[in-house]
Design a protein around this motif. Sequence first.
Motif, PDB file in Angstrom:
ATOM      1  N   UNK A 184      64.476  28.771 -20.625  1.00 14.27           N
ATOM      2  CA  UNK A 184      63.487  29.581 -21.275  1.00 14.27           C
ATOM      3  C   UNK A 184      62.524  29.070 -22.294  1.00 14.27           C
ATOM      4  N   UNK A 185      63.052  27.717 -22.856  1.00 14.28           N
ATOM      5  CA  UNK A 185      62.340  26.905 -23.607  1.00 14.28           C
ATOM      6  C   UNK A 185      61.229  26.148 -22.903  1.00 14.28           C
ATOM      7  N   UNK A 186      61.576  25.796 -21.609  1.00 16.31           N
ATOM      8  CA  UNK A 186      60.619  25.300 -20.647  1.00 16.31           C
ATOM      9  C   UNK A 186      59.480  26.272 -20.128  1.00 16.31           C
ATOM     10  N   UNK A 187      60.054  27.468 -19.946  1.00  9.56           N
ATOM     11  CA  UNK A 187      59.089  28.577 -19.545  1.00  9.56           C
ATOM     12  C   UNK A 187      58.144  29.189 -20.494  1.00  9.56           C
ATOM     13  N   UNK A 188      58.667  29.177 -21.761  1.00 10.71           N
ATOM     14  CA  UNK A 188      57.746  29.658 -22.951  1.00 10.71           C
ATOM     15  C   UNK A 188      56.970  28.292 -23.693  1.00 10.71           C
ATOM     16  N   UNK A 189      57.120  27.116 -23.031  1.00  9.27           N
ATOM     17  CA  UNK A 189      56.452  26.099 -23.795  1.00  9.27           C
ATOM     18  C   UNK A 189      55.045  26.029 -23.788  1.00  9.27           C
ATOM     19  N   UNK A 190      54.283  26.720 -22.812  1.00 10.86           N
ATOM     20  CA  UNK A 190      52.821  27.135 -23.044  1.00 10.86           C
ATOM     21  C   UNK A 190      52.631  28.076 -24.279  1.00 10.86           C
ATOM     22  N   UNK A 191      53.595  29.007 -24.645  1.00 11.12           N
ATOM     23  CA  UNK A 191      53.362  29.973 -25.571  1.00 11.12           C
ATOM     24  C   UNK A 191      53.852  29.019 -27.151  1.00 11.12           C
ATOM     25  N   UNK A 192      54.630  28.048 -27.096  1.00  8.99           N
ATOM     26  CA  UNK A 192      54.779  27.330 -28.226  1.00  8.99           C
ATOM     27  C   UNK A 192      53.511  26.416 -28.430  1.00  8.99           C
ATOM     28  N   UNK A 193      52.867  25.925 -27.344  1.00  9.62           N
ATOM     29  CA  UNK A 193      51.665  25.042 -27.569  1.00  9.62           C
ATOM     30  C   UNK A 193      50.654  25.808 -28.035  1.00  9.62           C
ATOM     31  N   UNK A 194      50.261  27.195 -27.726  1.00  8.83           N
ATOM     32  CA  UNK A 194      49.612  28.045 -28.311  1.00  8.83           C
ATOM     33  C   UNK A 194      49.491  28.236 -29.581  1.00  8.83           C
ATOM     34  N   UNK A 195      50.841  28.420 -29.992  1.00  7.43           N
ATOM     35  CA  UNK A 195      51.107  28.413 -31.427  1.00  7.43           C
ATOM     36  C   UNK A 195      50.584  27.355 -32.307  1.00  7.43           C
ATOM     37  N   UNK A 196      51.006  26.222 -31.624  1.00  2.83           N
ATOM     38  CA  UNK A 196      50.778  24.873 -32.251  1.00  2.83           C
ATOM     39  C   UNK A 196      49.154  24.538 -32.610  1.00  2.83           C
ATOM     40  N   UNK A 197      48.484  25.027 -31.583  1.00  2.00           N
ATOM     41  CA  UNK A 197      46.871  24.819 -31.464  1.00  2.00           C
ATOM     42  C   UNK A 197      46.368  25.965 -32.752  1.00  2.00           C
ATOM     43  N   UNK A 198      47.061  26.991 -32.748  1.00  2.00           N
ATOM     44  CA  UNK A 198      46.498  27.980 -33.907  1.00  2.00           C
ATOM     45  C   UNK A 198      46.975  27.346 -35.490  1.00  2.00           C
ATOM     46  N   UNK A 199      47.977  26.799 -35.346  1.00  2.00           N
ATOM     47  CA  UNK A 199      48.419  26.136 -36.551  1.00  2.00           C
ATOM     48  C   UNK A 199      47.591  25.152 -37.032  1.00  2.00           C
ATOM     49  N   UNK A 200      47.090  24.038 -35.917  1.00  2.00           N
ATOM     50  CA  UNK A 200      46.365  23.021 -36.330  1.00  2.00           C
ATOM     51  C   UNK A 200      44.971  23.268 -36.551  1.00  2.00           C
ATOM     52  N   UNK A 201      44.318  24.113 -35.534  1.00  2.00           N
ATOM     53  CA  UNK A 201      42.963  24.467 -35.414  1.00  2.00           C
ATOM     54  C   UNK A 201      42.603  25.854 -36.081  1.00  2.00           C
ATOM     55  N   UNK A 202      43.465  26.486 -36.486  1.00  2.00           N
ATOM     56  CA  UNK A 202      43.206  27.895 -37.210  1.00  2.00           C
ATOM     57  C   UNK A 202      42.360  28.732 -36.249  1.00  2.00           C
ATOM     58  N   UNK A 203      42.717  28.827 -35.020  1.00  2.00           N
ATOM     59  CA  UNK A 203      42.045  29.498 -33.870  1.00  2.00           C
ATOM     60  C   UNK A 203      42.840  30.864 -33.786  1.00  2.00           C
ATOM     61  N   UNK A 204      42.031  31.786 -33.215  1.00  2.00           N
ATOM     62  CA  UNK A 204      42.700  33.007 -32.703  1.00  2.00           C
ATOM     63  C   UNK A 204      43.543  32.768 -31.328  1.00  2.00           C
ATOM     64  N   UNK A 205      44.241  33.475 -30.802  1.00  2.00           N
ATOM     65  CA  UNK A 205      45.112  33.475 -29.688  1.00  2.00           C
ATOM     66  C   UNK A 205      44.304  33.053 -28.440  1.00  2.00           C
ATOM     67  N   UNK A 206      43.070  33.809 -28.332  1.00  2.00           N
ATOM     68  CA  UNK A 206      42.191  33.620 -27.461  1.00  2.00           C
ATOM     69  C   UNK A 206      41.557  32.275 -27.322  1.00  2.00           C
ATOM     70  N   UNK A 207      41.247  31.666 -28.553  1.00  2.00           N
ATOM     71  CA  UNK A 207      40.492  30.524 -28.461  1.00  2.00           C
ATOM     72  C   UNK A 207      41.374  29.370 -28.204  1.00  2.00           C
ATOM     73  N   UNK A 208      42.763  29.349 -28.645  1.00  2.00           N
ATOM     74  CA  UNK A 208      43.783  28.491 -28.515  1.00  2.00           C
ATOM     75  C   UNK A 208      43.957  28.333 -26.690  1.00  2.00           C
ATOM     76  N   UNK A 209      44.158  29.559 -26.123  1.00  2.00           N
ATOM     77  CA  UNK A 209      44.502  29.761 -24.639  1.00  2.00           C
ATOM     78  C   UNK A 209      43.340  29.079 -23.944  1.00  2.00           C
ATOM     79  N   UNK A 210      41.899  29.418 -24.605  1.00  2.00           N
ATOM     80  CA  UNK A 210      40.834  28.779 -24.033  1.00  2.00           C
ATOM     81  C   UNK A 210      40.788  27.009 -24.011  1.00  2.00           C
TER      82      UNK A 210
END
Length: 286
Positions: free
Chosen positions: A30-56
Amino acid sequence: MTGSRDEEPSMVHLQSYLHGGTSSLLSTIPTLIVFPVYKTVFRQQIDNTSVHQAVGQLYKEGPVKLYRGVAPPLLMRTLNGTLLFGLQDTLLRQLSLSPQNIISTSALPALAGFGAGIVEAVVFTPFERVQNVLQNGQNDRHLPTLKTVLVRLKAQRLALGYYRGFLPITARNTLGSSLYFGLKGPICTVVAGQGLSPLASSFISGTLTSMAISLTLYPLSVLVANMQAQVGGEVKGVMACWRMLWHSRERSMVLLYRGGSLVILRSCITWGITTAIYDRQEKRSG
């Protein structure tokens, strides 16, 4: 006969390492499956963006780069479970046998977890450092591969290279491990009292415990991600980095906790499964 009796406690002692590694290895799926979720969180942490912007951002980078940086957490997850569960059990046994122990028995699992968290931070800070550098899209050009990242970090002093962010990681891991091992047992007992099966009780216990820990210590994870994402440049201490982070979030807890809801999702999947598998193995061998 005497030799076999002496070996038996040692075998029981080593089983916690094996069970911890096995449960964490199985939870890497499941860690492998949800890695895109983790990476989305990481981008929010670094760039202070919304979920929509991070996914974009991730969508523009394409599927090839989506799993850039996945190797360290997969390896770290398996080794982490082996060390964390095994070492906590080792320390717990030593504390329980101490004739001068003045600490309440109910507090010993949390104390053993604290000690395991210290060792965990020492061993796995380099893994987290490499992972955060790889996940930062700003590093793609000058650090395109895992090898280039390793070479670059090795060329720097430990405090600036592999062990950047060691102090907040130690604080997060020791507190997190203490809370996890101190709470999961009592919570599991309460849940089991509602008539649920042992497996379901362990899963819910792991989920609730890790959820509480993730939310409580989330600011430290954000701080670590921001401290470790870059290589080189101006180097600041922990407090200076925290002030910069707090200012960049406009002194708002809401902005600081961006991505927190996704952390809950990740924790529900990984630690719930890990706890359920580990407890089941322990009961079968008990």
